[in-house]
Design an enzyme around this catalytic site. Sequence first.
Site, PDB file in Angstrom:
ATOM      1  N   GLY A 229      41.198 -49.163  29.016  1.00 11.68           N
ATOM      2  CA  GLY A 229      41.346 -50.087  28.006  1.00 11.68           C
ATOM      3  C   GLY A 229      40.775 -51.412  27.676  1.00 11.68           C
ATOM      4  N   GLU A 267      40.357 -47.150  35.379  1.00  9.79           N
ATOM      5  CA  GLU A 267      39.743 -45.752  34.766  1.00  9.79           C
ATOM      6  C   GLU A 267      39.214 -46.334  33.602  1.00  9.79           C
ATOM      7  OE1 GLU A 267      42.737 -43.159  35.257  1.00  9.79           O
ATOM      8  OE2 GLU A 267      43.797 -43.818  33.815  1.00  9.79           O
ATOM      9  N   CYS A 268      37.863 -46.899  33.558  1.00  4.31           N
ATOM     10  CA  CYS A 268      37.551 -47.450  32.320  1.00  4.31           C
ATOM     11  C   CYS A 268      36.479 -46.452  31.563  1.00  4.31           C
ATOM     12  CB  CYS A 268      36.744 -48.781  32.547  1.00  4.31           C
ATOM     13  SG  CYS A 268      37.981 -50.178  32.841  1.00  4.31           S
ATOM     14  N   GLY A 269      36.464 -46.216  30.479  1.00  2.00           N
ATOM     15  CA  GLY A 269      35.572 -45.522  29.833  1.00  2.00           C
ATOM     16  C   GLY A 269      34.521 -46.255  28.834  1.00  2.00           C
ATOM     17  N   ARG A 270      35.181 -46.727  27.900  1.00  2.00           N
ATOM     18  CA  ARG A 270      34.278 -47.537  26.801  1.00  2.00           C
ATOM     19  C   ARG A 270      33.667 -48.685  27.523  1.00  2.00           C
ATOM     20  NH1 ARG A 270      37.123 -47.374  21.834  1.00  2.00           N
ATOM     21  NH2 ARG A 270      38.956 -46.746  23.298  1.00  2.00           N
ATOM     22  N   CYS A 345      29.035 -33.216   2.678  1.00  2.00           N
ATOM     23  CA  CYS A 345      29.657 -33.587   1.405  1.00  2.00           C
ATOM     24  C   CYS A 345      30.833 -33.830   1.463  1.00  2.00           C
ATOM     25  CB  CYS A 345      29.382 -32.073   0.898  1.00  2.00           C
ATOM     26  SG  CYS A 345      27.640 -31.502   1.084  1.00  2.00           S
ATOM     27  N   TYR A 374      32.735 -42.504  23.138  1.00  2.00           N
ATOM     28  CA  TYR A 374      33.359 -41.996  22.032  1.00  2.00           C
ATOM     29  C   TYR A 374      32.413 -41.910  20.616  1.00  2.00           C
ATOM     30  CZ  TYR A 374      37.066 -43.391  24.905  1.00  2.00           C
ATOM     31  OH  TYR A 374      37.811 -43.359  26.273  1.00  2.00           O
TER      32      TYR A 374
END
Length: 402
Positions: A229, A267-270, A345, A374
């Site tokens: 987060g 537990e970091c992602g971004r 489209c 992401y």
Amino acid sequence: MKKVFEAIHLLKDEKDEPICSYIYDLDHLKKHVEFVTRALPQNCHMYYAMKANSEERILRTVHPYVKGFEVASIGEVKKARAVNSSVPIIFGGPGKTDKELASAISENVQLIHVESINELKRLAMIAEYLNKRVSILLRVNLRGPFPSATLHMAGRPTQFGIDEAQIEEAIQLALSYQSLQLEGFHFHSISNNLDNTGHIELIRIYCQKAKQWSRKYKFPLIYMNVGGGIGVNFSNLEQQFNWELFTGELQKIIVQENMGNVVIIFECGRFLTSSCGYYAVEVIDIKETHGKTFVVVCGGTQHFRLPVSWQHNHPFELMPLERWHYPFERKAVVNEKVTMVGQLCTPKDVFAKDVSINQLRIGDVIVFLYAGAYGWSISHHDFLSHPHPQHTFLETEIELKV
Ligand SMILES: *Cc1c(COP(=O)(O)O)cnc(C)c1O
């Protein structure tokens, strides 16, 4: 940025087709993850939440600097094991099936984050059947109030974790099972938080809650998972989450709250992988309809869904390319507001709306920044069946001096 531009020139030299590529700067990723993990206090362990980007090259680059991987499916367990067969894995996510729980146990994951009382009961049964004692954390959905951030995971109704009102029941139940070992709590209450002071206050709340429950029910608090987060500021790239200030304050909190003997898991992602990634797309058309200018690129949100998903204008840099082999004039826009769209489209296929640009021509390249988390991983790759983008990983060969 220079390296990325060079890579785009090379791609163009290789194949004279419109650019459509993800480019990952692995040297930057190494440096960044090393900085992030090195700044952490001693009793804090960083895990990489691989849902942000689970490309093998990314996992291999991050792996030496982190304690392990945070996963939410058996597919992700397999990806982690492919990088290193004994890397510590922590397993979470709502809605784990019996089969997934059993697989996680046989894969010897370090911790399972239990998200409901029903899951707790099922896990206890499965562990008993497999004759294993499984270490767990209870994921708590706190009642709040929380510091503000754009996306809340708790403190309001969500599908995540066990409501704080039921947590004492869950603790007692967990402690009653021989096959389970309750080692602490998991709190992932906030997403994309940019406020380092607010984040510290949130962690202080976690410390107090976790200690209170461990004291009341007399079990040792081994781990406290404070989630991921940590945010990325897309609207002002110069002003990112202040990790140095944050980790300095964290050290103080650990002393003040007497948490030195507890392992604090991040537990970091971004925050780890966003900045290393670029999505580079060539302009294939520029047109005006109803008084607005649209820039159509080779690619689309089926490759890079993040801006649509977050409803923001994604930050970009423009890269002029001096090739033009048509016998007619090259269309350009100068000092205008444009809307950048892809080849799909659907009117939702937008990367940035009414953004000011100095000059942009058909055949130039738009490089979307901070596309490493992401980006590809959350996109629905085959909608409209266009080709997938190339994935280019930039890594300087380390010269060994003998
Ligand atoms: C997605 C997720 C993370 C990572 O979140 P970021 O915002 O990318 O840091 C960590 N923990 C859990 C439980 C998650 O679901």
